[in-house]
Write a protein that holds these residues in place. Structure first.
Motif, PDB file in Angstrom:
ATOM      1  N   GLY A 263      36.387  41.249  25.913  1.00  0.00           N
ATOM      2  CA  GLY A 263      35.491  42.187  26.589  1.00  0.00           C
ATOM      3  C   GLY A 263      34.258  41.496  27.127  1.00  0.00           C
ATOM      4  O   GLY A 263      33.833  41.737  28.268  1.00  0.00           O
ATOM      5  N   GLU A 264      33.693  40.601  26.332  1.00  0.00           N
ATOM      6  CA  GLU A 264      32.517  39.855  26.779  1.00  0.00           C
ATOM      7  C   GLU A 264      32.884  38.939  27.938  1.00  0.00           C
ATOM      8  O   GLU A 264      32.091  38.775  28.891  1.00  0.00           O
ATOM      9  N   ALA A 265      34.062  38.352  27.886  1.00  0.00           N
ATOM     10  CA  ALA A 265      34.506  37.481  28.975  1.00  0.00           C
ATOM     11  C   ALA A 265      34.643  38.266  30.275  1.00  0.00           C
ATOM     12  O   ALA A 265      34.201  37.820  31.340  1.00  0.00           O
ATOM     13  N   ARG A 266      35.236  39.462  30.196  1.00  0.00           N
ATOM     14  CA  ARG A 266      35.417  40.269  31.408  1.00  0.00           C
ATOM     15  C   ARG A 266      34.079  40.710  31.982  1.00  0.00           C
ATOM     16  O   ARG A 266      33.895  40.740  33.206  1.00  0.00           O
ATOM     17  N   ARG A 267      33.134  41.047  31.103  1.00  0.00           N
ATOM     18  CA  ARG A 267      31.815  41.441  31.605  1.00  0.00           C
ATOM     19  C   ARG A 267      31.121  40.279  32.296  1.00  0.00           C
ATOM     20  O   ARG A 267      30.472  40.433  33.334  1.00  0.00           O
ATOM     21  N   ALA A 268      31.238  39.070  31.717  1.00  0.00           N
ATOM     22  CA  ALA A 268      30.626  37.885  32.327  1.00  0.00           C
ATOM     23  C   ALA A 268      31.225  37.608  33.699  1.00  0.00           C
ATOM     24  O   ALA A 268      30.516  37.243  34.652  1.00  0.00           O
ATOM     25  N   ILE A 269      32.550  37.800  33.819  1.00  0.00           N
ATOM     26  CA  ILE A 269      33.215  37.587  35.105  1.00  0.00           C
ATOM     27  C   ILE A 269      32.731  38.625  36.115  1.00  0.00           C
ATOM     28  O   ILE A 269      32.424  38.307  37.273  1.00  0.00           O
ATOM     29  N   ALA A 270      32.622  39.851  35.684  1.00  0.00           N
ATOM     30  CA  ALA A 270      32.178  40.922  36.581  1.00  0.00           C
ATOM     31  C   ALA A 270      30.757  40.677  37.077  1.00  0.00           C
ATOM     32  O   ALA A 270      30.408  41.059  38.205  1.00  0.00           O
ATOM     33  N   GLN A 271      29.952  40.047  36.264  1.00  0.00           N
ATOM     34  CA  GLN A 271      28.568  39.759  36.640  1.00  0.00           C
ATOM     35  C   GLN A 271      28.440  38.520  37.514  1.00  0.00           C
ATOM     36  O   GLN A 271      27.332  38.166  37.932  1.00  0.00           O
ATOM     37  N   GLY A 272      29.561  37.874  37.785  1.00  0.00           N
ATOM     38  CA  GLY A 272      29.551  36.710  38.673  1.00  0.00           C
ATOM     39  C   GLY A 272      29.044  35.441  38.018  1.00  0.00           C
ATOM     40  O   GLY A 272      28.579  34.531  38.741  1.00  0.00           O
ATOM     41  N   GLY A 273      29.166  35.350  36.691  1.00  0.00           N
ATOM     42  CA  GLY A 273      28.599  34.196  36.007  1.00  0.00           C
ATOM     43  C   GLY A 273      29.610  33.253  35.398  1.00  0.00           C
ATOM     44  O   GLY A 273      29.271  32.460  34.508  1.00  0.00           O
ATOM     45  N   VAL A 274      30.864  33.306  35.846  1.00  0.00           N
ATOM     46  CA  VAL A 274      31.912  32.445  35.283  1.00  0.00           C
ATOM     47  C   VAL A 274      32.511  31.590  36.405  1.00  0.00           C
ATOM     48  O   VAL A 274      32.785  32.098  37.508  1.00  0.00           O
TER      49      VAL A 274
END
Length: 429
Positions: free
Chosen positions: A377-388
């Protein structure tokens, strides 16, 4: 990179060695200063093959040898094929004895390393010697009669390393107790064979160094000299040259050029000027200029970058150093990861947290496996925020998987979260 030369702003080489912090203890300082300014003489330092590579403590000695060679004097690089079979006493516990074959292999490796830091040209070219050549033919009876009789047990017991071991639960074996006799005999043999009159070593070896000067005085009735360099420590008192409990080796296979470069570039402001004095050939004026920059603009880390450039180039060469610099820039998005050579890339990734991977593996899961996030879940949120990022390219979908084209040199990918949090993905070959 600075040219290898002594700084002529000092009246004497001895003055420069003292300014650089290379002299902790010595025999007569005035006599040594005169000796260094006089006619060419022979001097040596010994390196025991207790590992397959030299380390940063040895580099201090190699650079001292080089500075004296630049003055026109004649270095001997001794690699201890016999003393390496015993090992000098450590303050805490008995060494594990290595096999003769292992020691012989390590002798060859260390001889190659020593020869790379000293000039092999001219009348004062470095000469490599192995103390096994003169101790192997010596019988136990001859050793005791000719050498052992000159040593007093009371004096030997006072040596720091011996005293520390005697006061420990481990005690000390006769094998390690005899080490200082063997090192003293080395100096005597080199004095006789090469007219060698100076030995250098770490200040923790002072008892062993003076065992040689004392033996020469007793047997030959002549004087010889010794210089003990300080043990390099950090400003906070911790031992220098240790990284998470591991020595910083000079062998690229044991410490990659990238890791080596990072070690130097991460030196503290309180330490970096002393490191420039000891480990580089920068002049006093140049070092004082960097001292001013540390005081006025520490955030630029100019002194650390120059230190890392100088020492990594000295040890690993210009190409490997540039590869380490390029890798450092590329990892954090300021360079092209795809342009890195394989050795530089692998050296850099080896210093990062890692996750095993394969083509088709979800990037979100690889982030969890590498420790960049705690959950999917944290990984998906980070991706959605454009930070990965994968190889500095932003991940735009949370179902993104590792593609074959993501594998640099067919085996490695770099994950980044934000600006500075990195991990490597390594595909099994």
């Amino acid at each position: 990179m600075a040219a290898q030369r002594n700084d002529d702003s000092f009246p004497t080489l001895w003055d420069e060695l003292q300014w650089r912090g290379l002299v902790h203890v010595s025999t007569d300082a005035e006599a040594l200063s005169t000796l260094l300014e006089g006619e060419p003489f022979t001097y040596y330092c010994g390196f025991d093959p207790t590992a397959p590579s030299l380390h940063l403590g040895n580099l201090v000695q190699l650079l001292l040898l080089r500075r004296i060679q630049l003055k026109g004097h004649k270095p001997l690089g001794l690699v201890g094929g016999s003393t390496g079979l015993i090992g000098d006493p450590r303050p805490t516990a008995e060494r594990t004895l290595n096999s003769r074959d292992t020691v012989a292999e390590w002798v060859a490796r260390l001889q190659d390393q020593v020869s790379r830091f000293l000039s092999s040209d001219g009348e004062n070219a470095v000469r490599l010697v192995n103390n096994l050549d003169w101790t192997a033919p010596l019988s136990a009876i001859d050793f005791l009669r000719e050498i052992g009789k000159h040593f007093r047990v009371g004096t030997m017991l006072k040596k720091d390393a011996v005293a520390a071991r005697l006061n420990s639960d481990e005690g000390i074996s006769y094998t390690e107790f005899s080490y200082q006799i063997l090192q003293g005999y080395d100096f005597l043999e080199l004095f006789r064979s090469y007219d060698c009159v100076l030995q250098s070593g770490g200040s923790d070896q002072w008892g062993n160094l003076t065992s040689g000067t004392d033996l020469i005085r007793k047997v030959e009735g002549k004087s010889a000299h010794a210089i003990g360099t300080p043990l390099i420590t950090n400003a906070d008192g911790t031992k220098f040259g240790k990284s998470e409990g591991n020595a910083i080796w000079l062998n690229a296979e044991m410490c990659s050029p990238y890791a080596f470069y990072q070690f130097w570039v991460n030196q503290a402001d309180a330490d970096v000027i002393d490191r420039l004095k000891v480990f580089t050939f920068l002049t006093r004026a140049e070092i004082e200029s960097y001292a001013a920059q540390v005081a006025e603009e520490p955030f630029k880390r100019a002194a650390q970058k120059r230190l890392a450039l100088e020492v990594t180039t000295l040890v690993h060469g210009a190409a490997a150093t540039q590869g380490a610099i390029d890798a450092s820039e590329a990892l954090f998005g300021r360079g092209d990861l795809t342009a890195l050579d394989e050795a530089s890339l692998r050296g850099a990734v080896a210093e990062l947290p890692q996750a095993p991977g394969a083509t088709g593996a979800p990037v979100a899961q690889l982030m969890v496996d590498a420790g960049l996030v705690k959950s999917l879940g944290e990984a998906r949120r980070a991706i959605a925020q454009g930070g990965v990022y994968v190889n500095n390219v932003a991940v735009e979908a949370d179902d993104r998987v590792l593609a074959p084209t993501d594998l640099l040199h067919g085996a490695v990918a770099v994950l980044r979260r934000g600006k500075k949090t990195l991990a490597g993905v390594v595909v099994a070959e």
